[in-house]
Scaffold this motif. Structure first.
Motif, PDB file in Angstrom:
ATOM      1  N   ALA A 198      -5.271  27.908   6.519  1.00  0.00           N
ATOM      2  CA  ALA A 198      -5.258  27.770   5.286  1.00  0.00           C
ATOM      3  C   ALA A 198      -5.491  29.370   4.689  1.00  0.00           C
ATOM      4  O   ALA A 198      -4.552  30.071   4.739  1.00  0.00           O
ATOM      5  N   ALA A 254      -4.795  28.578   1.306  1.00  0.00           N
ATOM      6  CA  ALA A 254      -5.853  28.557   0.270  1.00  0.00           C
ATOM      7  C   ALA A 254      -5.510  29.800  -0.603  1.00  0.00           C
ATOM      8  O   ALA A 254      -4.601  30.652  -0.456  1.00  0.00           O
ATOM      9  N   THR A 309      -7.784  24.821  -1.206  1.00  0.00           N
ATOM     10  CA  THR A 309      -6.752  24.793  -0.276  1.00  0.00           C
ATOM     11  C   THR A 309      -5.761  23.831  -0.857  1.00  0.00           C
ATOM     12  O   THR A 309      -6.153  22.635  -1.228  1.00  0.00           O
TER      13      THR A 309
END
Length: 335
Positions: free
Chosen positions: A285, A55, A42
């Protein structure tokens, strides 16, 4: 599964296609933590003074002395990184995480199927596998819109030329007249490119519609479910995995403990989608129940689509991942 948080320095930036670039990162001191090919990290950044994170799969292999992410210029965070992240910059990184890798799911003869940016974990896995087994029997089928949209095109061709066991094909929607594979991957094309499909383990990654279409195709062709492994990024905001609840109501109430605000949440809608739909923000993320960035504590009846990064104690305490958790009744949420 554990991951770490640290600061890395960008040591290189590479242009892969007209809208895709790769960044390479090295630690400020010491060495990078161990990573498995196909795992993610991330990246944290600020946009207009507000923290954001997303991410990304590592496209580097464990043998590389750096971490590399390959990002298409689409979406708020990705566009910001394309515009701002330069060599010499430092960036906070969490990771690595994820269970989509050949190390966890070993097989002798993998078939890698990818589309678009879904090539990134496949590229890492392919290079890692060939470093371990130079004579490995690997089929790699990648789909893209046009020759200009193929990420790692030259590198993939060179790698295949150097390893007799690697057979790869590019399926292009827009292609020169002499290109053999034009259109979209279909059953007959797949059977021709991988006639021994049913004896292989298949690794699948790409946009959600591609993955849904191809996974259904593989099932129709008779591939046993245990032989299909999918990268889970890209889960839709409303998931079909939630068990329908007959309540006589078309929605539940999601109460935010800190403010007392109540947000409507539809049956099958994720907690994260309901929050964002109501104008609320929370850290998120991967949006696929993998990275753990959207951990929250809940009270009420919920359905978890992912429990990755959560311990037994977390589950007992009502901890959930907002991006992959749906409500089965009124729920209170703290984050």
């Amino acid at each position: 599964m554990t991951s770490t948080s640290f600061t890395l320095r960008c040591i290189d930036r590479l242009a892969d296609t007209h809208d895709v670039a790769s960044w390479r990162f090295a630690p400020l001191e010491g060495t990078l933590p161990p990573v498995l090919a196909g795992q993610c990290v991330t990246l944290h950044t600020e946009i207009d003074g507000q923290p954001h994170c997303r991410a990304y799969t590592l496209s580097s292999s464990p043998q590389d002395p750096f971490w590399q992410v390959t990002i298409k210029d689409v979406g708020l965070v990705s566009h910001h990184l394309h515009q701002s992240l330069q060599v010499g910059d430092e960036i906070r990184v969490d990771g690595p995480f994820g269970d989509f890798h050949l190390t966890a799911l070993p097989c002798e003869r993998p078939l890698l199927l990818s589309a678009g940016s879904g090539i990134t974990p496949m590229w890492a896995m392919l290079r890692d596998e060939l470093a371990k087994r130079p004579d490995a029997d690997i089929r790699f089928i990648h789909s893209a819109r046009s020759p200009e949209d193929v990420i790692f095109a030259n590198e993939l061709a060179a790698l295949a030329a150097a390893h007799a066991g690697v057979r790869h094909a590019l399926i292009l929607e827009e292609a020169p007249a002499d290109h053999p594979w034009v259109g979209r991957l279909g059953p007959e094309m797949l059977k021709e490119l991988a006639p021994d499909l049913l004896s292989r383990h298949v690794y699948l990654c790409g946009p959600a519609p591609y993955m849904e279409t191809v996974s259904a195709m593989l099932a129709a062709l008779g591939l046993p479910v245990e032989q299909l492994h999918q990268e889970s990024f890209g889960l839709p905001a409303t998931t079909s995995g939630a068990v329908p609840v007959n309540t006589g109501s078309d929605h539940f109430w999601l109460t935010l403990k800190k403010s007392g605000k109540k947000v409507k949440i539809l049956p099958g809608q994720t907690l994260l989608a309901a929050l964002e739909g109501a104008g609320e923000t929370m850290m998120a993320a991967c949006r696929a129940g993998v990275c753990g960035a959207c951990r929250c504590t809940t009270t009420g009846e919920i359905e978890r689509q992912s429990v990755m990064t959560l311990s037994a104690q977390d589950l007992e305490s009502g901890v959930a991942l907002a991006c992959s958790c749906t409500a089965r009744g009124d729920v209170s949420l703290d984050y």
